[in-house]
Design an enzyme around this catalytic site. Sequence first.
Site, mmCIF file in Angstrom:
data_model
loop_
_atom_site.group_PDB
_atom_site.id
_atom_site.type_symbol
_atom_site.label_atom_id
_atom_site.label_comp_id
_atom_site.label_asym_id
_atom_site.label_seq_id
_atom_site.Cartn_x
_atom_site.Cartn_y
_atom_site.Cartn_z
ATOM 1 N N ASP A 127 -4.439 -4.345 7.752
ATOM 2 C CA ASP A 127 -4.843 -4.845 6.432
ATOM 3 C C ASP A 127 -5.422 -6.262 6.488
ATOM 4 O O ASP A 127 -6.073 -6.696 5.544
ATOM 5 C CB ASP A 127 -3.629 -4.869 5.485
ATOM 6 C CG ASP A 127 -3.176 -3.476 5.089
ATOM 7 O OD1 ASP A 127 -3.752 -2.498 5.595
ATOM 8 O OD2 ASP A 127 -2.233 -3.364 4.277
ATOM 9 N N ARG A 162 -23.866 13.602 -6.198
ATOM 10 C CA ARG A 162 -22.520 13.331 -6.703
ATOM 11 C C ARG A 162 -22.177 11.848 -6.555
ATOM 12 O O ARG A 162 -22.768 11.162 -5.723
ATOM 13 C CB ARG A 162 -21.482 14.091 -5.859
ATOM 14 C CG ARG A 162 -21.412 15.559 -6.141
ATOM 15 C CD ARG A 162 -20.441 16.196 -5.161
ATOM 16 N NE ARG A 162 -20.354 17.630 -5.396
ATOM 17 C CZ ARG A 162 -19.955 18.515 -4.491
ATOM 18 N NH1 ARG A 162 -19.617 18.106 -3.283
ATOM 19 N NH2 ARG A 162 -19.894 19.786 -4.779
ATOM 20 N N GLY A 170 -5.058 -0.822 2.318
ATOM 21 C CA GLY A 170 -5.061 -2.165 1.752
ATOM 22 C C GLY A 170 -4.027 -2.210 0.647
ATOM 23 O O GLY A 170 -4.311 -1.919 -0.512
ATOM 24 N N ARG A 265 -16.227 12.984 -6.652
ATOM 25 C CA ARG A 265 -15.243 13.469 -5.675
ATOM 26 C C ARG A 265 -14.614 12.290 -4.935
ATOM 27 O O ARG A 265 -15.295 11.311 -4.619
ATOM 28 C CB ARG A 265 -15.918 14.370 -4.637
ATOM 29 C CG ARG A 265 -16.507 15.647 -5.213
ATOM 30 C CD ARG A 265 -15.409 16.577 -5.729
ATOM 31 N NE ARG A 265 -15.975 17.834 -6.200
ATOM 32 C CZ ARG A 265 -16.198 18.876 -5.421
ATOM 33 N NH1 ARG A 265 -15.923 18.822 -4.132
ATOM 34 N NH2 ARG A 265 -16.711 19.970 -5.916
ATOM 35 N N HIS A 271 -4.396 7.568 7.268
ATOM 36 C CA HIS A 271 -4.001 7.097 8.598
ATOM 37 C C HIS A 271 -5.087 7.239 9.647
ATOM 38 O O HIS A 271 -4.934 6.698 10.756
ATOM 39 C CB HIS A 271 -2.723 7.824 9.035
ATOM 40 C CG HIS A 271 -1.534 7.441 8.211
ATOM 41 N ND1 HIS A 271 -1.153 8.146 7.101
ATOM 42 C CD2 HIS A 271 -0.675 6.399 8.315
ATOM 43 C CE1 HIS A 271 -0.086 7.560 6.555
ATOM 44 N NE2 HIS A 271 0.220 6.507 7.273
ATOM 45 N N GLN A 273 -7.585 5.634 9.638
ATOM 46 C CA GLN A 273 -8.012 4.244 9.858
ATOM 47 C C GLN A 273 -7.148 3.510 10.884
ATOM 48 O O GLN A 273 -7.508 2.450 11.365
ATOM 49 C CB GLN A 273 -7.943 3.462 8.541
ATOM 50 C CG GLN A 273 -8.921 3.951 7.511
ATOM 51 C CD GLN A 273 -8.506 3.542 6.108
ATOM 52 O OE1 GLN A 273 -8.938 2.509 5.620
ATOM 53 N NE2 GLN A 273 -7.658 4.328 5.472
#
Length: 341
Positions: A127, A162, A170, A265, A271, A273
């Site tokens: 983060d 879309r 974060g 959408r 996870h 990341q």
Amino acid sequence: MKIGILTSGGDCPGLNAVIRGAVLKGIAVHGQEFVGFRDGWRGVVEGDIIDIPRTLVRGIAKQGGTILGTSRTNPFENGGGPAVIKGHMDRLGIDAIIAIGGEGTLAAAKRLTDAGLRIVGVPKTIDNDLDATDYTFGFDTAVEIATEAIDRLRTTGESHHRCMIAEVMGRHVGWIALHSGMASGAHAILIPEQRVSIDQIAAWVKLAHDRGRAPLVVVAEGFALDTMGEAHSERGLDTFGRPRLGGIGERLAPEIEARTGIETRATVLGHIQRGGVPTAFDRVLATRLGMAAIDSVVEGRWGTMVSLNGTDIVHVGFDAALGRLKTVPQDRYDEARVLFG
Ligand code: F6P
């Protein structure tokens, strides 16, 4: 000298590079020995260790996760505490501990150091919310992964006309959202530090759509609308009693759709990341931090952590890192906001 290493809290790309940096320098320069505590503070509290010979750290700088395992164990609970831990260290011949972790880990390390244990820290969190260090390793990797995923969402959004929402990690701060959103050219970036109305978000989406673009919204999991009291959470609490976040993207999607008429959408990156190989930047930063942690031990800088200051690795007290989050400053948000819509 024998040093015990632990990795604690959420895993983070670069943890293995820290371990390798510390072990290689410690062996090569000081002839030290290393053990690893299994699964963070759990291994410390239970005296559960593995040997870390040089061969164990071979080639692991590029390996995701942590070879030692991790957990969100509190070392003051589950039969722990300074006396128990000191007992294990004496029995196992461990002279000092290198604790690699985020705010919770470093706060626990500070309490244990105050009680007389010999501990130094290495800050960790994707983060990037720890104060007293310019960047934490893992953040760069998370931003790369998020940006790549958002680029992919954009092409499918464009094909289907879309609005796509990408939800990134974060909890308290929006650094991953800000950087991945800027990198991918998002039409709105929503972060925990900035309350925004749903009408404002819909207006940004509409503006982009009216120009013939497929609107792209990047939202941090900790973001809350101006009408919400807390960040969105629907999956209970973690072991530290913190709400498990996730789902704000799905909550925003129907609201945006209702206000704009544009099919919307949401995708939660979650996870993904935190997994997989670290970027070169994170490998270098993590290796340097691991090596510097050895200097901290050799110099007896108990109660300090290594940190990045510009391009220099420095040593700061645990206090400097605790109690204050490194939030996204107003001017960084305002700078990004110019390009919204
Ligand atoms: O602190 C890093 C982090 O990835 C946060 O962004 C997120 O809220 C949390 O960890 C998720 O933790 P867990 O993997 O325990 O659900």
